[in-house]
Design a protein around this motif. Structure first.
Motif, short mmCIF file in Angstrom:
data_model
loop_
_atom_site.label_atom_id
_atom_site.label_comp_id
_atom_site.label_asym_id
_atom_site.label_seq_id
_atom_site.Cartn_x
_atom_site.Cartn_y
_atom_site.Cartn_z
N GLU A 1 2.21 58.95 51.25
CA GLU A 1 1.53 59.32 52.50
C GLU A 1 1.96 58.43 53.66
O GLU A 1 2.18 58.92 54.78
CB GLU A 1 0.00 59.29 52.32
CG GLU A 1 -0.53 60.34 51.37
CD GLU A 1 -0.15 61.76 51.75
OE1 GLU A 1 -0.15 62.09 52.95
OE2 GLU A 1 0.17 62.55 50.84
N GLU A 2 2.07 57.13 53.42
CA GLU A 2 2.52 56.21 54.47
C GLU A 2 3.96 56.52 54.87
O GLU A 2 4.30 56.49 56.06
CB GLU A 2 2.42 54.76 53.99
CG GLU A 2 1.01 54.25 53.92
CD GLU A 2 0.93 52.82 53.40
OE1 GLU A 2 1.98 52.12 53.35
OE2 GLU A 2 -0.18 52.40 53.01
N GLU A 3 4.80 56.80 53.90
CA GLU A 3 6.20 57.12 54.20
C GLU A 3 6.31 58.45 54.94
O GLU A 3 7.13 58.60 55.84
CB GLU A 3 7.05 57.12 52.93
CG GLU A 3 7.14 55.77 52.27
CD GLU A 3 7.56 54.65 53.21
OE1 GLU A 3 8.48 54.83 54.02
OE2 GLU A 3 6.94 53.57 53.14
N GLU B 1 20.41 72.96 47.08
CA GLU B 1 19.03 72.92 47.56
C GLU B 1 18.42 71.52 47.49
O GLU B 1 17.25 71.33 47.80
CB GLU B 1 18.17 73.90 46.73
CG GLU B 1 18.56 75.36 46.92
CD GLU B 1 18.47 75.81 48.37
OE1 GLU B 1 17.44 75.56 49.02
OE2 GLU B 1 19.45 76.40 48.87
N SER B 2 19.22 70.54 47.06
CA SER B 2 18.70 69.19 46.87
C SER B 2 19.15 68.23 47.97
O SER B 2 20.32 68.24 48.36
CB SER B 2 19.19 68.62 45.52
OG SER B 2 18.73 69.40 44.46
N TYR B 3 18.22 67.41 48.43
CA TYR B 3 18.55 66.34 49.36
C TYR B 3 19.00 65.15 48.52
O TYR B 3 18.29 64.72 47.61
CB TYR B 3 17.35 65.99 50.23
CG TYR B 3 17.08 67.06 51.26
CD1 TYR B 3 17.64 66.98 52.52
CD2 TYR B 3 16.31 68.17 50.94
CE1 TYR B 3 17.42 67.97 53.47
CE2 TYR B 3 16.08 69.18 51.87
CZ TYR B 3 16.65 69.06 53.13
OH TYR B 3 16.44 70.06 54.06
N VAL B 4 20.20 64.63 48.81
CA VAL B 4 20.80 63.64 47.92
C VAL B 4 21.06 62.29 48.58
O VAL B 4 21.39 61.32 47.88
CB VAL B 4 22.12 64.18 47.33
CG1 VAL B 4 21.85 65.43 46.49
CG2 VAL B 4 23.16 64.46 48.40
N ALA B 5 20.90 62.20 49.91
CA ALA B 5 21.21 60.93 50.57
C ALA B 5 20.59 60.91 51.96
O ALA B 5 20.29 61.94 52.54
CB ALA B 5 22.72 60.75 50.67
N GLY C 1 11.12 68.13 61.95
CA GLY C 1 9.85 68.45 61.31
C GLY C 1 10.02 69.22 60.02
O GLY C 1 9.13 69.22 59.17
N ASN C 2 11.18 69.85 59.82
CA ASN C 2 11.41 70.67 58.64
C ASN C 2 11.81 69.87 57.40
O ASN C 2 11.72 70.39 56.29
CB ASN C 2 12.50 71.71 58.92
CG ASN C 2 12.09 72.67 60.01
OD1 ASN C 2 10.91 72.99 60.16
ND2 ASN C 2 13.05 73.11 60.79
N ASN C 3 12.28 68.63 57.58
CA ASN C 3 12.77 67.91 56.42
C ASN C 3 12.18 66.51 56.26
O ASN C 3 12.68 65.71 55.48
CB ASN C 3 14.30 67.86 56.41
CG ASN C 3 14.88 67.25 57.67
OD1 ASN C 3 14.21 66.55 58.42
ND2 ASN C 3 16.15 67.54 57.92
N THR C 4 11.09 66.21 56.98
CA THR C 4 10.48 64.89 56.87
C THR C 4 9.98 64.61 55.45
O THR C 4 10.08 63.49 54.97
CB THR C 4 9.32 64.70 57.88
OG1 THR C 4 8.40 65.77 57.74
CG2 THR C 4 9.83 64.62 59.30
N GLN C 5 9.45 65.62 54.79
CA GLN C 5 8.96 65.43 53.42
C GLN C 5 10.10 65.02 52.49
O GLN C 5 9.92 64.16 51.63
CB GLN C 5 8.29 66.70 52.91
CG GLN C 5 7.76 66.56 51.50
CD GLN C 5 7.01 67.79 51.03
OE1 GLN C 5 6.70 68.69 51.79
NE2 GLN C 5 6.72 67.82 49.74
N HIS C 6 11.26 65.61 52.70
CA HIS C 6 12.41 65.27 51.86
C HIS C 6 12.88 63.84 52.11
O HIS C 6 13.25 63.13 51.18
CB HIS C 6 13.54 66.27 52.09
CG HIS C 6 13.14 67.67 51.74
ND1 HIS C 6 12.98 68.11 50.44
CD2 HIS C 6 12.84 68.72 52.55
CE1 HIS C 6 12.60 69.37 50.45
NE2 HIS C 6 12.51 69.77 51.71
N LEU C 7 12.84 63.42 53.38
CA LEU C 7 13.19 62.03 53.69
C LEU C 7 12.18 61.08 53.05
O LEU C 7 12.57 60.07 52.45
CB LEU C 7 13.26 61.80 55.20
CG LEU C 7 13.66 60.38 55.61
CD1 LEU C 7 15.03 59.99 55.05
CD2 LEU C 7 13.63 60.23 57.12
#
Length: 149
Positions: free
Chosen positions: A31-33, A55-59, A11-17
């Motif tokens: 929003e759909e993603e 601090e960046s999500y890269v993959a 739940g903490n990183n769904t936005q980054h995915l």
């Protein structure tokens, strides 16, 4: 290889995915993603792993269990790479290989003996990558549609 931290989807990183999904599939809607990523986070038959540098999500890699027909598969369910992506600037560093290893471990824990994937026929970079990391090509198709009036 650059220093990265592996995170399982939560739940903490769904936005980054969801944001990484949009980088791979820019025609999609955030929003759909986001909704899709939240479903994946709570699923027993799907998962995702993210790589973070600083601090960046890269993959990411998104893997599911498919119970429908999978071309070339010997059994069902079959683990399936639904998406894999590494941001430019972080490519050619072994990050995709690291993500695939995580997917393979998850698939084995789910009782799978094979990992499947696909690529657009025109995406030669993806096809070359798949072959390089041990995937065997099992089929090529061209899909058609005709509008009916």
């Amino acid at each position: 290889m650059t220093s990265v931290i592996v995170e399982s989807l939560s739940g903490n990183n769904t936005q980054h995915l969801a944001q990484l999904f949009l980088e791979l599939w820019p025609e999609c809607d955030f929003e759909e993603e986001m909704e899709s990523c939240q479903e994946i986070a709570h699923s027993d038959t799907e998962t995702a792993f993210l790589l973070k540098s600083g601090e960046s999500y890269v993959a990411f890699i998104h893997v599911s269990l498919r119970t429908d027909y999978v071309e070339g598969a010997a059994q069902s369910p079959t683990a399936y790479v639904e998406g894999i992506f590494v941001k430019e600037g972080f490519r050619q560093m072994g990050l995709s290989k690291k993500l695939l290893q995580l997917a393979e471990k998850w698939a084995l824990q789910k009782g799978c003996v094979q990992l499947a994937s696909d690529a657009e026929i025109s995406n030669t970079a993806s096809i070359d990558f798949h072959k390089k990391v041990g995937f065997e090509e099992v089929n090529r198709i061209v899909c058609f549609i005709k509008e009916l009036s």
